[in-house]
Design an enzyme around this catalytic site. Structure first.
Site, short mmCIF file in Angstrom:
data_model
loop_
_atom_site.label_atom_id
_atom_site.label_comp_id
_atom_site.label_asym_id
_atom_site.label_seq_id
_atom_site.Cartn_x
_atom_site.Cartn_y
_atom_site.Cartn_z
N ASP A 155 37.67 -6.16 -21.09
CA ASP A 155 37.44 -5.35 -19.95
C ASP A 155 36.11 -5.78 -19.28
OD1 ASP A 155 37.44 -3.29 -17.98
OD2 ASP A 155 37.61 -1.89 -19.77
N GLU A 187 35.59 7.15 -14.82
CA GLU A 187 34.98 6.36 -15.81
C GLU A 187 33.78 7.57 -16.46
OE1 GLU A 187 34.94 2.23 -16.34
OE2 GLU A 187 35.92 2.00 -14.58
C1 BGC Z 1 37.72 0.10 -16.44
C2 BGC Z 1 39.11 -0.91 -16.82
C3 BGC Z 1 39.48 -1.37 -15.21
C4 BGC Z 1 38.55 -2.38 -15.03
C5 BGC Z 1 38.53 -3.25 -13.76
C6 BGC Z 1 36.66 -1.20 -16.10
O1 BGC Z 1 35.53 -0.56 -15.63
O2 BGC Z 1 37.16 0.04 -17.79
O3 BGC Z 1 40.08 0.14 -16.79
O4 BGC Z 1 40.70 -2.34 -15.65
O5 BGC Z 1 37.12 -1.96 -14.77
O6 BGC Z 1 38.43 -2.55 -12.48
#
Ligand code: BGC
Length: 604
Positions: free
Chosen positions: A322, A518
């Site tokens: 990630d 998030e």
């Molecule tokens: C998130 C992921 C996401 C990635 C790309 C990260 O901050 O945890 O779920 O796919 O960013 O945008």
């Protein structure tokens, strides 16, 4: 003799020097270049050959730099120049949340991505790029795309067939835009309403998450014209959803990116199951979470990534880390790379510094900290997936195909999804459904006329947008078009209704959470804002019946007075079709959603 000896030795030195240069600098690449660049008839380009043979052929042609390039996943805004796609042989780009072309239109997105692909085609081997994005509720980043309900709302439908259709529609829009990779479905099983990512999940029940996650996977990868339209990604592997409050690795967060403190059997039972099923179903990409498991970063966990996922579950696709996940392992960037790749990360979502990544990988290979076999295994996995997705063989999307983006049919599907996601929390005095010929309706609340709020985050921007800037209908607009021509609908978000002498027959308060994404949304006490509570109270005083519609990504704690609200409907984060909410309120469609997470309601 002496002279001839010295000429000979000079010649020898020059030859050795040239050989060394050939080996250690770009000249070796040059030799390879000549070899593979001349080879337009190479076996890997032959769509009739089995994928394994094509991968073998391609891998045998690749230089070390080209191999390393395949392991890098780079944010498109981090490119110093697009030519670096060619210079660093990059294998994959992404648009992180909010990262878009200068003009945010479907045309501009498509042109931008095809432009990047053109740079990849200029390399000797012409390996197509994967282009990834978080289309977690439709292609949220693209202005004009259809915005479906977030996963928590789809979960309330408990309808795998519908979830599959939504995923398939999203894939069609992605594919038309030239985007071949979606960072979805989310298979996290949520266990804490305080987490800022509850709404990205299919809820708290492992079986429901599995059933709907599989449906989403099938819809995303449903073949179009013999090719997978879009690759799905199972995320976040694993246990992301049951972290302990207060353990976030990010100073500004509380639980997101935290520590999952579970025994292995608990982890397997509650969180591994959806991944096990989806791997069997044909998932080709798995994203390692930003959480830790009993103190260890997922991206560094050889046991989970290699022993469990790849060996035990037989996962043959590739594992992507990630966002900055590898570099979260330890502060030493070089060692982080070594730990991550050796643990089983095949592709690193860097997402920024591809130059440093190349240097570190070159050094790790030279020093034997990462073996050439591990590099080849990672590249083989990535290339195999690229072939499986048809990246080498499929034509670029045409301009006409763009008409699918935000099409009327997709908006209809989004409306259906909203209708079926509505969940009744309370209905006293048979208040719902409302009559379409109700004489006067007062509408209040922060979310009544706010498409940005009902769409939630991962819409245009990472943290979402405010107001009516995306195409669709607000809940207020939906109410206005649903009621009879004689119904008087008055809107005042604070419920002041200064000019209205009469009490309304019905008051509808549309309230809820402002968008968040998030860890920004980690919240010790998710509840309604004082402003919304004041609007509800004011509306109650001015209406004979009160209906409260809650727009939220999770269960909100309701105040004791909620027991006196006649009806309460959870609309989750419905997306662009507020019309679907009013369909439910006025009985165009029955309200049939079931809670995907526990939601305690104060009782009399
Ligand atoms: C998130 C992921 C996401 C990635 C790309 C990260 O901050 O945890 O779920 O796919 O960013 O945008």
């Amino acid at each position: 003799m002496k002279k001839s000896f010295s000429i000979l030795s000079l010649l020898l030195i020059v030859l050795v020097g040239v050989a060394a240069r050939l080996h250690f600098t770009g000249a070796r690449v040059q030799t390879t270049k000549e070899r593979h660049c001349q080879n337009s008839q190479a076996a890997y380009k032959d769509a009739r050959l089995p994928i394994e043979q094509r991968v073998d052929d391609l891998l045998a042609r690749m230089t070390q730099e080209e191999k390393i390039g395949q392991l890098a996943l780079v944010e498109k805004n981090a490119l110093e120049t697009p030519e670096d796609i060619r210079n660093f042989h990059l294998g994959a780009l992404l648009s992180g949340a909010g990262s878009k072309p200068a003009t945010n239109s479907p045309e501009a997105w498509r042109d931008m991505i095809l432009g990047y692909q053109a740079y990849a085609q200029e390399t000797c081997l012409g390996i197509p790029l994967l282009y990834g994005i978080d289309a977690v509720h439709g292609v949220g980043g693209v202005q004009g795309a259809t915005i479906f309900p977030h996963a928590i709302g789809l979960a309330a439908t408990h309808d795998p067939e519908l979830v599959q259709r939504v995923a398939s529609a999203t894939s069609q829009e992605l594919s038309a835009l030239g985007i071949n990779w979606n960072f979805a479905p989310n298979l996290d099983v949520t266990h804490d309403q305080r987490w800022g990512r509850v709404y990205e999940t299919f809820g708290s029940d492992t079986k429901t998450v599995t059933a709907l996650g599989l449906a989403s996977l099938r819809g995303t990868q449903a073949p179009q014209d013999a090719y997978l339209p879009v690759l799905a990604t199972l995320k976040h592997f694993v246990g992301n959803g049951e972290m302990t409050w207060g353990t976030s690795g990010n100073n500004e967060y509380h639980i997101d990116q935290g520590d999952t403190r579970l025994t292995e059997s608990e982890l397997r039972e509650r969180h591994l199951f959806p991944f096990t099923q989806a791997v069997q179903e044909g998932a080709l990409v798995v994203m390692a979470g930003l959480n830790r498991w009993n103190g260890q970063n997922l991206s560094a966990n050889t046991h989970l990534l290699t022993d469990v996922l790849k060996t035990e579950l037989g996962f043959k696709g590739f594992v992507v880390s990630d966002w900055y996940g590898v570099y979260s392992i330890t502060k030493d960037r070089y060692m982080a790379t070594v730990y991550g790749i050796n643990a089983g990360i095949d592709m690193a979502m860097l997402p920024f510094d591809y130059k440093a990544f190349q240097e570190d990988m070159m050094r790790a290979l030279a020093q034997g900290d990462i073996s050439r076999e591990r590099l080849d295994d990672a590249v083989r996995r990535i290339l195999t997936v690229k072939f499986q997705a048809g990246l080498f063989d499929r034509p670029a999307p045409t301009e006409e195909e763009l008409s699918i983006v935000g099409s009327a049919a997709h908006h209809e599907l989004a409306r259906e999804a909203v209708q079926k996601s509505l969940t009744l929390l309370q209905n006293q005095r048979k208040t719902l459904p409302l009559s379409k010929s109700t004489p006067t309706i007062f509408v209040a609340g922060s979310a009544a006329d706010n498409l940005g709020q009902q769409a939630g985050a991962w819409t245009i921007e990472w943290q979402g947008v405010e107001g009516n800037t995306i195409p669709g209908t607000s809940t207020l607009a939906g109410i206005q078009t649903t009621v009879s021509s004689s119904t008087h609908v008055v809107h005042d978000s604070t419920a002041t209704f200064a000019t209205e002498a009469e009490r309304a027959s019905v008051g509808i308060a549309v309230v809820g959470e402002k968008p968040y994404a998030e860890g920004v949304g980690d919240n010790a006490n998710p509840t309604l804002s004082p402003e919304d509570l004041a609007a509800i109270q004011a509306l109650k005083d001015k209406s004979r019946r009160l209906v409260v519609v809650i727009i939220s990504g999770r269960a909100l704690a309701l105040p004791p007075e909620a027991k006196d609200w006649d009806a309460i409907v959870a609309a989750w984060l419905p997306g662009s079709e507020g019309q679907g909410v009013s369909d439910g309120l006025f009985g165009n469609t029955p309200i049939i959603g079931k809670l995907p997470v526990a939601w305690p309601i104060p009782k009399n």
